[in-house]
Design an enzyme around this catalytic site. Structure first.
Site, short mmCIF file in Angstrom:
data_model
loop_
_atom_site.label_atom_id
_atom_site.label_comp_id
_atom_site.label_asym_id
_atom_site.label_seq_id
_atom_site.Cartn_x
_atom_site.Cartn_y
_atom_site.Cartn_z
CE LYS A 100 7.38 13.42 5.38
NZ LYS A 100 7.75 14.80 5.04
CB SER A 153 10.01 17.17 4.62
OG SER A 153 10.69 15.94 4.69
CB THR A 163 1.73 -6.24 -8.79
OG1 THR A 163 2.89 -5.41 -8.92
CG2 THR A 163 1.70 -7.24 -9.94
N GLY A 210 3.07 3.88 -4.83
CA GLY A 210 3.02 3.61 -3.40
C GLY A 210 4.19 2.77 -2.96
N GLY A 249 4.81 -3.62 -1.47
CA GLY A 249 4.00 -4.52 -0.67
C GLY A 249 2.61 -4.05 -0.35
CB VAL A 250 0.76 -0.90 -0.59
CG1 VAL A 250 1.62 -0.35 0.53
CG2 VAL A 250 1.19 -0.33 -1.93
N GLY A 251 0.17 -3.78 -2.54
CA GLY A 251 -0.81 -4.43 -3.41
C GLY A 251 -1.01 -3.76 -4.75
#
Length: 810
Positions: free
Chosen positions: A723, A680, A364, A357, A360-362
């Site tokens: 997106k 894309s 770790t 991901g 900073g989305v957690g």
């Protein structure tokens, strides 16, 4: 009491159970009697005819034996003497008369009274077979005496003088045999021949056991002598070194004691013993002393055999995950499934999880939560920028300054054989002339091989099969395929603004308040102000920048509390602007005016979803296609495919074929310093080309994504959720995605779909019908009958006055 005649084969008499001993016929011995029933039986026998039945107990621990607790065969004995001892005990001298069987117990109180059937002694005939048995028994007994040290010379001589077959077996069994089962087996044999054969078998077995005991004792004695010799020599060496002022030998002894306490495998123990022996012989000042000592210390400090107990309570695991992380429901559910299987199958060689991901989305922190939930030690190893294979496997001892690899170092740090081991940023590894670290990880992450992982420094097998390996990555594209095949990919999506709001209120703000030494709820931020902070001062997929921004707000509030003496600071919109300055990011609202050659596209980057504006302009030239904006090879190929499709269908729009020879096409994606790649953007590029060629404006309230083919088909793409979140943040009300990506809409939060309408498209014609403000111009076949020489190229459509950039504002 009715008693039958002694001449009868069935006699009723008192019973005296014996514990741990036995009386044979023709045998005189004394023993002590202490149990009340036994004393009563003895007194009853003394009052009558002084005969008593002696029988062995099967279990000596039973104080009140019943019929099933007694052996069936015993001895009728004559009481010769009774002597009272202090403490209510009696010493009795008895003589065994003949064998008898216990038929039934008729009374249990005040003593055992039983019916006993006497066994008539066999009339012996001096046959050659009996003589041979007696001689064989003497020989086996003599061999047993030589092999065993338990028989005295007096006993040997007295037994060798016995020539009567019926007495020989009983005397040897009574004086030599130690096991109650063996003596009882001899007692139960009525036939003298059977008795002697059984005794010979027992003597032969005991002789073999005695020989084995001698061998074992000899080995033990030899080992003890060697240990004593080694100890004596080491003490001498220690004394000599002390007199010479050299190093203390106690260090080696400490290492040796630690080796004995450590459950090493056989190979490791042999290597440590050899290294310690070598170390003890090294003279003072040898440079190799430190190298050898460090090697031994590394081996002994590893957690051989040490494990931490797993806490696989699923309710507790769910609570830990919920307390530490908001959202990420699918990720949490997969973790719970993993723990459930681990609980059912303790030795599970499960898959290696890989959380993928944006930053900073957690990723770790959720691995830390797994470690906390399971109750295991946590070890983190960052693989970002690792190029050297020795980082994983260590350096060989032949090199100066060699050390083990970071795998072994992490196991030493954990102190257990089953930690949670995190390989962070596994997609950031690279390789050079020093080797490929990703290839070294193949063995580590393979459950079929890592039970005997060998580090180059230790050169010993070390078991990694009980380690829970977890990896993280920002993208899977750069992970080598063999390594990716060993990983189970779990997508960790970016957060919506609503999720960021919840995370900031529940976790980030309270954490920063505590870390800055303030009281709980001393800094308060309303939801509306928090939304302004999220939208105006951060732009990211995760919450790392949001946490830093909140820390800045809390620091400003701390200064205000100290300056004014207030107990609480409420952050208002004005105060937020005072703390953080002017707004850094403005919401990308769709332009009201449609633009020619400008199309809003969607991209999936390492920091989450982003919007980008594709600009296309037409100018006189020689038919060249110019692509700018630091586009990758795949994106450039998409632009060429889009141009080929447009040229194929341009005749139907009234565009002369020679138009592409007399004009140049320039496609640009703003913010050229940011690399851009991927297929894309195909539909976006084709729409921009058609708009620029036909001078038909494109609706700026429409964003699109999808790969295009030469036939105009729209193929599926990845990162749909990210997106759509980018379009949601930018306030774009309509998004076009490929038809085959319709299944991905199930993962989109309901709040996003309420504000963003999604249309699925299967070919580029549908895109143009939706995105262009007016239908494409068309000409009938009759209008294109003119020869090419009579046809003039269409005039160049006017380019827009200004083309704003839209990519990479964070």
């Amino acid at each position: 009491m009715q008693q039958t005649s002694r001449r009868s084969s069935l006699t009723r008499m008192p019973v005296l159970p014996l514990r741990g001993m036995m009386v044979f016929p023709h045998m005189v011995l004394h023993f002590d009697v202490g149990r009340s029933k036994s004393v009563a039986a003895l007194e009853k026998a003394m009052l009558e005819d002084q005969y008593i039945f002696l029988v062995a107990q099967k279990n000596a621990d039973v104080d009140e034996p019943q019929l099933e607790d007694l052996c069936r065969m015993g001895t009728i004995a004559h009481i010769k003497q009774v002597l009272n001892l202090p403490g209510d005990s009696i010493r009795v001298l008895v003589e065994g008369i003949r064998r008898a069987t216990l038929e039934a117990i008729v009374e249990e109180e005040p003593f055992l009274l039983a019916d006993v059937r006497g066994i008539k002694e066999e009339t012996l005939k001096e046959t050659p077979e009996l003589k041979a048995l007696v001689r064989t028994t003497h020989e086996y007994f003599e061999e047993y005496c030589k092999a065993s040290n338990r028989v005295s010379q007096e006993t040997l001589r007295s037994v060798m003088d016995v020539s009567k077959a019926d007495q020989l077996s009983d005397i040897i069994a009574a004086n030599v045999l130690t096991q109650l089962e063996d003596r009882q087996a001899i007692l139960e044999k009525v036939s003298v021949s059977d008795r002697l054969e059984t005794l010979c078998g027992i003597l032969l077995r005991e002789t073999e056991l005695a020989d084995v005991e001698k061998q074992v004792q000899a080995r033990i004695k030899k080992q003890i002598e060697k240990n004593q010799k080694d100890y004596y020599l080491r003490e001498q060496i220690k004394a000599i070194q002390t007199e010479l002022g050299e190093r203390e030998a106690t260090d080696i002894e400490d290492l040796r004691e630690k080796m004995e306490e450590t459950p090493l495998n056989d190979e490791a123990r042999k290597k440590v013993e050899r290294e310690l022996e070598r170390l003890s012989r090294m003279p003072q000042g040898t440079p190799e002393i430190g190298v050898s000592r460090t090697y031994v210390e590394w081996i002994l400090e590893l957690p051989w055999g040490k494990t931490t107990p797993d806490n696989l309570n699923l309710k507790r695991a769910r609570k830990v995950l919920e307390d530490d992380h908001y959202g990420l429901e699918q990720v949490k559910e997969r973790i719970i499934e993993y723990l459930a299987v681990l609980r059912m199958k303790k030795d599970m060689k499960g898959p290696i999880l890989c959380f993928v991901g944006p930053p900073g989305v957690g990723k770790t922190s959720i691995v830390r939560a797994i470690s906390k939930a399971v109750g295991r030690e946590f070890v983190q190893m960052s693989l970002g920028g690792v190029r050297d294979e020795a980082e994983i496997r260590g350096h060989r001892r032949t090199y100066v300054g060699a050390i083990p690899g970071r795998i072994i170092a992490g196991m030493k740090q954990a102190g257990s054989m089953n930690p949670v081991f995190l390989f962070d940023e596994i997609d950031k590894m690279s390789s050079d002339f020093r080797g490929d670290p990703s290839a070294a990880l193949l063995e580590v992450l393979d459950a079929e091989q890592n039970h005997s992982f060998r580090d180059h420094y230790l050169e010993l097998p070390f078991d990694l099969s009980r380690v829970m390996f977890i990896t993280t990555a920002n993208a899977v594209d750069t992970i080598p395929p063999p390594l990716l095949d060993r990983l189970e990919i779990i997508e960790v999506p970016s957060y919506t603004e609503e999720e960021k709001l919840k995370i900031a209120k529940r976790h980030l703000l309270p954490k920063q308040v505590v870390q800055h030494g303030l009281e709980t709820r001393s800094v308060r931020i309303a939801d509306k102000v928090m939304r302004s902070l999220i939208e105006g001062y951060t732009r990211e997929a995760g919450v790392r920048t949001l946490e830093r921004t909140l820390a800045r707000v809390v620091r400003k509030a701390t200064v205000e509390i100290l300056d004014t003496g207030a107990t609480q600071v409420i952050v208002t919109p004005d105060k937020l602007r005072e703390y953080l300055g002017a707004v850094k990011f403005l919401r990308d609202l769709p332009e009201k005016e449609s633009r020619v050659g400008v199309v809003v596209g969607l991209a999936y980057t390492a920091v989450g979803g982003e919007t980008l504006e594709v600009e296309c302009t037409i100018m006189q030239g020689s038919g060249a296609l110019q692509l700018t904006g630091k586009l990758g090879d795949v994106m450039q190929e998409s632009a060429k495919a889009a141009l080929s499709w447009v040229r194929t269908h341009s005749a139907g729009w009234g565009i002369h074929p020679d138009f592409f020879k007399q004009n140049d096409i320039h496609i640009h994606v703003p913010e050229g310093a940011v690399p851009k790649d991927g297929p894309s953007a195909g539909v976006t590029l084709a729409t921009a080309l058609v708009s620029a060629l036909t001078a038909i404006p494109v609706k700026q309230s429409v964003a699109m994504t999808g790969e295009i083919t030469l036939r105009g088909r729209v193929l599926p793409i990845g990162g749909v959720k990210e997106k759509l979140l980018a379009a949601y943040r930018a306030g774009i009300p309509l998004v076009l995605i490929p038809k085959d990506n319709e299944k991905d809409l199930e993962e989109i939060p309901a709040g996003v779909l309420d504000k963003v309408k999604v249309l699925t498209i299967s070919d580029i014609e549908e895109v143009l019908q939706t995105a262009l403000v007016s239908p494409l111009p068309s000409t009938s076949s009759s209008k294109s009958d003119k020869s090419d020489a009579d046809t003039e190229p269409l005039p160049i459509p006017p380019a827009p006055a200004s083309l704003p950039g839209a990519f990479g504002r964070a």
